[in-house]
Design a protein around this motif. Structure first.
Motif, short mmCIF file in Angstrom:
data_model
loop_
_atom_site.label_atom_id
_atom_site.label_comp_id
_atom_site.label_asym_id
_atom_site.label_seq_id
_atom_site.Cartn_x
_atom_site.Cartn_y
_atom_site.Cartn_z
N SER A 146 0.86 -1.19 0.00
CA SER A 146 0.00 0.00 0.00
C SER A 146 0.89 1.24 0.00
N GLY A 147 0.32 2.35 -0.41
CA GLY A 147 1.08 3.59 -0.46
C GLY A 147 1.36 4.09 -1.85
N LEU A 148 0.86 3.35 -2.86
CA LEU A 148 1.09 3.73 -4.26
C LEU A 148 -0.04 4.55 -4.84
N SER A 149 -1.18 4.60 -4.16
CA SER A 149 -2.37 5.23 -4.72
C SER A 149 -3.13 5.99 -3.63
N GLY A 150 -3.82 7.04 -4.05
CA GLY A 150 -4.65 7.79 -3.13
C GLY A 150 -6.07 7.27 -3.06
N GLU A 151 -6.40 6.21 -3.80
CA GLU A 151 -7.77 5.70 -3.81
C GLU A 151 -8.09 4.96 -2.51
N THR A 152 -9.24 5.27 -1.93
CA THR A 152 -9.69 4.62 -0.71
C THR A 152 -11.17 4.23 -0.84
N ALA A 153 -11.61 3.39 0.06
CA ALA A 153 -13.03 3.04 0.18
C ALA A 153 -13.34 2.89 1.66
N THR A 154 -14.55 3.21 2.06
CA THR A 154 -14.95 3.15 3.47
C THR A 154 -16.04 2.11 3.65
N VAL A 155 -15.84 1.21 4.62
CA VAL A 155 -16.85 0.22 4.98
C VAL A 155 -17.07 0.29 6.48
N LYS A 156 -18.10 -0.39 6.96
CA LYS A 156 -18.43 -0.38 8.37
C LYS A 156 -17.69 -1.49 9.10
N GLY A 157 -17.08 -1.14 10.24
CA GLY A 157 -16.37 -2.10 11.06
C GLY A 157 -17.32 -2.83 12.00
N PRO A 158 -16.78 -3.65 12.93
CA PRO A 158 -17.61 -4.48 13.80
C PRO A 158 -18.52 -3.68 14.72
N ASN A 159 -18.13 -2.47 15.03
CA ASN A 159 -18.97 -1.62 15.89
C ASN A 159 -19.62 -0.50 15.09
N ARG A 160 -19.78 -0.75 13.81
CA ARG A 160 -20.38 0.20 12.88
C ARG A 160 -19.55 1.46 12.69
N GLU A 161 -18.28 1.41 13.12
CA GLU A 161 -17.40 2.52 12.85
C GLU A 161 -16.87 2.42 11.43
N ASN A 162 -16.45 3.52 10.87
CA ASN A 162 -15.91 3.52 9.51
C ASN A 162 -14.51 2.93 9.49
N VAL A 163 -14.27 2.02 8.55
CA VAL A 163 -12.95 1.43 8.32
C VAL A 163 -12.52 1.82 6.91
N ILE A 164 -11.35 2.42 6.82
CA ILE A 164 -10.85 2.90 5.53
C ILE A 164 -9.98 1.83 4.89
N LEU A 165 -10.32 1.43 3.67
CA LEU A 165 -9.52 0.49 2.88
C LEU A 165 -8.75 1.28 1.84
N ARG A 166 -7.55 0.84 1.54
CA ARG A 166 -6.70 1.55 0.59
C ARG A 166 -6.38 0.65 -0.60
N LYS A 167 -6.30 1.27 -1.76
CA LYS A 167 -5.93 0.53 -2.95
C LYS A 167 -4.51 0.01 -2.78
N SER A 168 -4.35 -1.30 -2.88
CA SER A 168 -3.06 -1.96 -2.65
C SER A 168 -2.73 -2.90 -3.79
N LEU A 169 -1.45 -3.07 -4.03
CA LEU A 169 -0.99 -3.98 -5.07
C LEU A 169 -0.72 -5.35 -4.46
N GLN A 170 -1.29 -6.40 -5.05
CA GLN A 170 -1.08 -7.76 -4.60
C GLN A 170 -0.26 -8.51 -5.64
N LEU A 171 0.88 -9.05 -5.21
CA LEU A 171 1.78 -9.84 -6.06
C LEU A 171 1.78 -11.27 -5.54
N ASN A 172 1.44 -12.23 -6.38
CA ASN A 172 1.33 -13.64 -5.98
C ASN A 172 2.46 -14.45 -6.60
#
Length: 207
Positions: free
Chosen positions: A156-182
């Motif tokens: 992570s850290g290559l992009s400014g793109e984010t998405a927000t989802v609800k966590g276990p206590n309905r708090e906002n959790v921010i996800l970040r665009k990340s590169l996955q190498l397999n």
């Protein structure tokens, strides 16, 4: 997300385990197929294994590393704060560059023949525009298992793109665009000194 092995899918699930059951049950956010915010250019070599005995070690220890170059081709300076994580075939998540002895970095830098290579402690910060301002870095992990088999590297850290989802206590959790190498390793690195490492797939994910 493209078809992946059950193992890689498990790794992704582990990576988002802090989300609520409701959020996991819904369709997981996917990154935009086209950059919709700033995005840095990332070039990387194949991960390699190195065995080093430092002054504090009674026996040699094995490490894995991935060398890379990051370039800012956007329209303004960007803050580059990379975070590398390795996910093993058992689903264990390992952050890079934790308690890595300096001689390990020095040996890798010498082996790569790259006098411009910067260690993890110094590479983060403002990344200026253009190819001439590109930075060469390396992410390093202690070898988690002599039989690496399949493993993934997330960055992570290559992009400014984010998405927000609800966590276990309905708090906002921010996800970040990340590169996955397999990756898949072939051969016995313990006896041969090196294994064939094959990149199977790479993709952007929200994590």
């Amino acid at each position: 997300m493209r078809h992946t092995s059950k193992l890689l899918l498990l790794a992704l699930i582990i990576g988002i385990s802090n989300l609520s059951p409701r959020a996991r049950a819904e369709e997981f956010p996917k990154p935009s197929p086209y950059p919709k915010t700033w995005e840095l250019k990332f070039e990387h070599a194949t991960p390699k294994r190195v065995v080093i005995q430092t002054d504090g070690d009674s026996t040699p220890k094995a490490y894995w590393y991935i060398a890379y170059t990051v370039t800012n081709s956007t329209d303004k300076e960007q803050l580059f704060l990379p975070q590398f994580e390795m996910v093993t075939k058992e689903g264990k998540i390992i952050r890079s560059d934790k308690s890595i002895p300096k001689p390990v970095f020095d040996t890798i830098k010498r082996n790569e023949g790259n006098t411009l290579m910067v260690n993890a402690a110094l590479i983060g910060g403002e990344l200026r525009l253009g190819q001439d301002e590109a930075k060469d870095g390396v992410a390093i992990w202690p070898e988690p298992d002599p039989d690496m088999g399949t493993f993934s590297i997330f960055l992570s850290g290559l992009s400014g793109e984010t998405a927000t989802v609800k966590g276990p206590n309905r708090e906002n959790v921010i996800l970040r665009k990340s590169l996955q190498l397999n990756y898949l390793t072939r051969g016995d690195a313990q006896t041969s000194g090196s294994s064939e490492v094959v990149e199977q797939t790479h993709e952007w994910v929200m994590r």
